[in-house]
Design a protein around this motif. Sequence first.
Motif, short mmCIF file in Angstrom:
data_model
loop_
_atom_site.label_atom_id
_atom_site.label_comp_id
_atom_site.label_asym_id
_atom_site.label_seq_id
_atom_site.Cartn_x
_atom_site.Cartn_y
_atom_site.Cartn_z
N GLY A 84 1.85 2.98 -2.37
CA GLY A 84 2.02 4.58 -2.84
C GLY A 84 0.71 5.02 -3.62
N ALA A 85 -0.08 4.15 -4.05
CA ALA A 85 -1.32 4.55 -4.79
C ALA A 85 -2.65 4.71 -3.55
N THR A 86 -2.51 3.90 -2.56
CA THR A 86 -3.49 3.91 -1.47
C THR A 86 -3.24 4.79 -0.39
N MET A 95 1.40 4.27 3.16
CA MET A 95 2.89 4.16 3.70
C MET A 95 3.04 4.51 4.87
N ASP A 96 2.47 5.56 5.48
CA ASP A 96 2.75 6.04 6.81
C ASP A 96 2.36 4.86 7.82
N ALA A 117 10.93 1.25 -3.25
CA ALA A 117 10.41 -0.17 -3.27
C ALA A 117 9.24 -0.22 -2.45
N ALA A 118 8.99 0.44 -1.15
CA ALA A 118 7.81 0.32 -0.41
C ALA A 118 6.64 0.76 -0.93
N ALA A 119 6.66 1.87 -2.01
CA ALA A 119 5.82 2.42 -2.46
C ALA A 119 5.10 1.39 -3.62
N HIS A 120 5.68 0.61 -4.06
CA HIS A 120 5.42 -0.43 -5.25
C HIS A 120 4.79 -1.83 -4.41
N LEU A 121 4.67 -1.92 -2.86
CA LEU A 121 4.29 -2.97 -2.42
C LEU A 121 2.96 -2.72 -1.82
N ILE A 122 2.29 -3.83 -1.63
CA ILE A 122 0.93 -3.73 -1.10
C ILE A 122 0.83 -3.39 0.40
#
Length: 225
Positions: A182-184, A187-188, A199-204
């Motif tokens: 989510g920070a990098t 996600m696309d 949840a995906a936003a907090h995964l690497i």
Amino acid sequence: MPYPTLVEEITGHSCVNLGCANGGIDTYLQDPDLMNIARQAERAVVQVMGAQNLSNRYFRVHPRRNDRFVEPTILLIKAFPEADFSEINFNKHLLQTLYRISPRRCNLVVEELKLTWVDRMREMLRGFKRRPVLLWLRYDNTRGADESVGLGPNPLLVDRKMIQKLGDDAAELVEIAVKPAGATGEMDRMSFGALETPAAAHLIGPRFHGRIATRLSAVFPPGPE
């Protein structure tokens, strides 16, 4: 692809990913079959897990889904008589609640978790025939942290002093600073359902999985030709 799959591609070694969703150290120590598989590896990698998901003198966690709060002990009830534990289902929520009531008293629970974490990690690492590699993914403070309640970034409550106390129980420490997808803006490049977006936003994301695989591959022996 997760980093174990990428390590397999890079090194030519068969890699088995024994990661358990919502599992902590207790999940592995209480599953002899799982640990037996890991102990037979030519080279094992143990990823550092947060200290909040451990049964301890203050509260009990679910034996497999270690992130779930089961019940307080009498010690916690006495320390926080004003707390209502009936509506708390997760350990992080528990610690956030305790911190908001009293940072000073919450620190007693945090210190207990840190001591328990060191003891359980030593027990796990010393159970291997060959000392495993310790993988410490330090999440950037811009995401995944909750400084308002003093928990810090993931893996929660783990600091360098705790890692150093493990001494020579690990063959090597691989330390990598990471950021969640989510920070990098990655996600696309990930596959997930609409309900899994938070949840995906907090995964690497893929970039850091690749970086982890490259670093880990350097500590593996050469693979088969």
